[in-house]
Motif scaffolding. Structure first.
Motif, PDB file in Angstrom:
ATOM      1  N   LEU A 212       0.643  -1.075   0.234  1.00  0.00           N
ATOM      2  CA  LEU A 212       0.075   0.116  -0.208  1.00  0.00           C
ATOM      3  C   LEU A 212       0.939   1.257  -0.016  1.00  0.00           C
ATOM      4  N   LYS A 213       1.980   1.327   0.763  1.00  0.00           N
ATOM      5  CA  LYS A 213       2.748   2.519   1.068  1.00  0.00           C
ATOM      6  C   LYS A 213       3.370   2.789  -0.394  1.00  0.00           C
ATOM      7  N   HIS A 214       3.984   1.710  -0.969  1.00  0.00           N
ATOM      8  CA  HIS A 214       5.041   1.944  -2.036  1.00  0.00           C
ATOM      9  C   HIS A 214       4.325   1.710  -3.572  1.00  0.00           C
ATOM     10  N   THR A 215       3.008   1.233  -3.656  1.00  0.00           N
ATOM     11  CA  THR A 215       2.488   1.064  -5.036  1.00  0.00           C
ATOM     12  C   THR A 215       1.064   1.521  -4.867  1.00  0.00           C
ATOM     13  N   GLY A 216       0.522   1.684  -3.728  1.00  0.00           N
ATOM     14  CA  GLY A 216      -0.854   2.001  -3.552  1.00  0.00           C
ATOM     15  C   GLY A 216      -1.743   0.936  -3.974  1.00  0.00           C
ATOM     16  N   ILE A 217      -1.372  -0.458  -3.799  1.00  0.00           N
ATOM     17  CA  ILE A 217      -2.202  -1.639  -4.242  1.00  0.00           C
ATOM     18  C   ILE A 217      -2.673  -2.035  -2.822  1.00  0.00           C
ATOM     19  N   VAL A 218      -4.005  -2.378  -2.861  1.00  0.00           N
ATOM     20  CA  VAL A 218      -4.585  -2.885  -1.583  1.00  0.00           C
ATOM     21  C   VAL A 218      -4.823  -4.149  -1.546  1.00  0.00           C
ATOM     22  N   LEU A 219      -3.971  -5.173  -0.798  1.00  0.00           N
ATOM     23  CA  LEU A 219      -4.164  -6.478  -0.471  1.00  0.00           C
ATOM     24  C   LEU A 219      -5.104  -6.880   0.464  1.00  0.00           C
TER      25      LEU A 219
ATOM     26  N   VAL B  75      -6.900   0.951 -11.729  1.00  0.00           N
ATOM     27  CA  VAL B  75      -7.159   1.556 -10.393  1.00  0.00           C
ATOM     28  C   VAL B  75      -7.899   0.485  -9.631  1.00  0.00           C
ATOM     29  N   ILE B  76      -8.256  -0.718 -10.021  1.00  0.00           N
ATOM     30  CA  ILE B  76      -8.968  -1.642  -9.323  1.00  0.00           C
ATOM     31  C   ILE B  76      -8.097  -2.276  -8.135  1.00  0.00           C
ATOM     32  N   TYR B  77      -6.894  -1.720  -8.146  1.00  0.00           N
ATOM     33  CA  TYR B  77      -5.936  -2.260  -7.076  1.00  0.00           C
ATOM     34  C   TYR B  77      -5.756  -1.128  -6.067  1.00  0.00           C
ATOM     35  N   PHE B  78      -6.551  -0.131  -6.099  1.00  0.00           N
ATOM     36  CA  PHE B  78      -6.437   0.976  -5.362  1.00  0.00           C
ATOM     37  C   PHE B  78      -7.497   1.512  -4.442  1.00  0.00           C
ATOM     38  N   ASN B  79      -7.472   1.908  -3.449  1.00  0.00           N
ATOM     39  CA  ASN B  79      -8.506   2.385  -2.500  1.00  0.00           C
ATOM     40  C   ASN B  79      -9.091   3.535  -3.384  1.00  0.00           C
TER      41      ASN B  79
END
Length: 283
Positions: free
Chosen positions: A32-39, A231-235
């Motif tokens: 999240l911090k380095h890519t914006g991707i929410v896991l 963007v589907i991987y971002f909040n």
């Protein structure tokens, strides 16, 4: 190296490596911090499968060992970590209605431009098949030779950017490519197992590594931006920020094309819908 296992096991009883809940949460926080991707936890098997490859390379036995290494050597290891986390699903002519829209609506408008300058951005380009499909579409409409056409292709993953710039793919990747396009714009290897995009098309596409969460170095505006299934991987907060930043890089009337499972509803009012996941900037 860690020898103490901290946290409740999340995966590992039937797997090669142990990954605890604490391990996964740390990986998710870093992503999240380095890519914006929410896991979310439902992605645990995917995360396991990708990072396990790195554990084997480094000869670690647990995810905790790898995370300790990552903390101590983040500047050197961050690129590997980011490349493992990011998703790179793509194909030539994926979601073909977007290229129909280019042909039927956008290209006639571009042909009326007095400066003959065309700029298109493939954001989250993966291994480049989207960007090259754009190039083929432009070339078939006779915009490659007679216009100042440049296509920017960017991705967070340095490995896929390199693959895209080389333009070499397995021959079976051409299943969705029309025969006439294959004939015009690809060269086959001697054994027929690989193909390469011809230099005339490679020269139209400029591949660069770019983290969308960081500053964007591009100076001018784009006529069209493709940002499909990114963007589907971002909040939602990150999605709002990105869509408004994309608007800043489009002229009024420019087009933003997004993925089949994405929508701008409730995220920005700077676009209007003009097609199936196709939006036009209004201000």
């Amino acid at each position: 190296m860690n020898v103490h296992v901290a946290g409740k096991p999340l995966l590992g009883d039937d797997k090669e490596f142990l990954m605890t809940e604490r391990d996964f949460d740390e990986i998710a926080d870093l992503a999240l911090k380095h890519t914006g991707i929410v896991l979310g936890r439902h992605k645990a098997n995917m995360v396991y499968g990708r990072i396990a490859r790195r554990l084997r390379q480094l000869k670690y036995s647990t995810f905790a060992d790898y995370l300790e290494y990552l903390r101590e050597h983040f500047s050197e290891e961050s690129t590997n970590f980011i490349n493992l986390i990011t998703t790179n699903l793509t194909s030539f002519y994926r979601e073909p209605h977007h290229f129909d829209f280019l042909n039927e609506t956008v290209i006639p408008e571009l042909k009326r431009k007095t400066d003959k300058k065309i700029r298109i951005w493939s954001s989250g380009c993966s291994i480049g098949q989207e960007a090259y499909t754009i190039a083929f579409t432009m070339a078939e409409a006779h915009l490659a030779a007679s216009y100042d056409l440049k296509i920017l292709a960017t991705d967070l993953d340095s490995n896929v950017v390199q693959t895209g710039s080389e333009g070499i793919y397995p021959a079976d990747n051409l299943m969705s490519v029309p025969d006439e396009v294959v004939e015009k714009y690809f060269e086959r290897s001697r054994d027929g197992n690989q193909v390469r995009v011809k230099k005339s098309m490679r020269d139209l596409v400029h591949f660069k590594r770019l983290n969308l969460l960081e500053s964007w170095p591009m100076k001018g505006k784009f006529d069209v931006i493709f940002c499909r299934n990114v963007v589907i991987y971002f909040n939602r907060d990150t999605q709002k920020t990105l869509f408004n930043r994309y608007a800043d890089y489009l002229p009024t009337g420019g087009y933003l094309i997004i993925g089949h499972s994405e929508s701008l509803n409730g995220l920005t009012d700077r676009f209007k819908s003009v097609g199936n996941t196709v939006y036009q900037k209004v201000y």
